[in-house]
Design an enzyme around this catalytic site. Structure first.
Site, PDB file in Angstrom:
ATOM      1  CB  SER A 196      -4.436  -6.613   4.446  1.00 25.31           C
ATOM      2  OG  SER A 196      -4.008  -5.351   4.013  1.00 25.31           O
ATOM      3  CE  LYS A 243     -12.864  -7.171   1.650  1.00 19.85           C
ATOM      4  NZ  LYS A 243     -11.661  -6.557   1.078  1.00 19.85           N
ATOM      5  NE  ARG A 268      -2.679  -7.755  -4.521  1.00 17.28           N
ATOM      6  CZ  ARG A 268      -3.486  -7.961  -3.508  1.00 17.28           C
ATOM      7  NH1 ARG A 268      -3.016  -8.049  -2.309  1.00 17.28           N
ATOM      8  NH2 ARG A 268      -4.780  -8.111  -3.703  1.00 17.28           N
ATOM      9  CG  HIS A 324      -1.937  -0.982   1.354  1.00 21.04           C
ATOM     10  ND1 HIS A 324      -2.074  -1.800   2.450  1.00 21.04           N
ATOM     11  CD2 HIS A 324      -2.938  -1.327   0.504  1.00 21.04           C
ATOM     12  CE1 HIS A 324      -3.109  -2.603   2.275  1.00 21.04           C
ATOM     13  NE2 HIS A 324      -3.646  -2.340   1.100  1.00 21.04           N
TER      14      HIS A 324
END
Ligand code: PNS
Length: 162
Positions: A130, A43, A92, A19
């Protein structure tokens, strides 16, 4: 001249070097970047929004060009509220692309003035998320290569208390 401001939204649960890499590169393109933590009730987060804000604050070493904020609801509404039509997202791998493409397309459909800028994650952080960091930390694995020290310590504390 009007300041160029972008929104960098995410869960940041917790912030990683991946990040931070995107954030620093975003700051080369924009005068200010708002790191916007989504208060996403769907979430299940490990850190509260306030804890996540605090970890981000401690990870950016007082950079005045970074604003840390949080939002509820739709990103398009937040972007309108802060009057910053550019959104930055890190990509990514191909697996990220499908979801990101859907989200950016939906957002643009909801607000045609909003644009999403994708930045390729640096090669060192291609596999860092994460979610995987939390999994490694949960079982006492080493994460300091991928997150700031303050985050590594907070993860340790969280999992010791659980
Ligand atoms: O770090 P994440 O979890 O990949 O970030 C995803 C996030 C927070 C950017 C995304 O879920 C989001 O924007 N949530 C707010 C609700 C919304 O506007 N969704 C987009 C419409 S599909």
């Amino acid at each position: 001249m009007k300041e160029k401001v972008a929104v960098y939204p995410g869960s940041f649960d917790p912030i990683t070097f991946g990040h931070l890499d995107i954030l620093h590169r975003g700051l080369e393109l924009f005068d200010k970047v708002i790191v916007a933590i989504a208060n996403n009730i769907e979430k299940k987060a490990l850190f509260t929004v306030e804890e996540r804000k605090d970890l981000i604050r401690k990870s950016i070493n007082g950079n005045d060009n970074v604003i840390i904020d949080s939002f509820d609801g739709l990103l398009v509404d937040y972007v309108k509220k802060v009057n910053a039509p550019f959104v930055i997202r890190g990509l990514r791998a191909m697996s990220d692309f499908e979801f990101e493409f859907q989200m950016a397309s939906m957002n643009r459909n909801l607000n045609p003035h909003m644009d999403t800028l994708f930045m390729m994650t640096s090669k060192d952080y291609f596999f860092v998320s994460s979610r995987t960091i939390k999994e490694v930390a949960q079982f006492n694995g080493p994460v300091s290569e991928f997150v700031p020290e303050v985050v590594a310590l907070s993860l340790k504390e969280k999992f010791q208390r659980k």
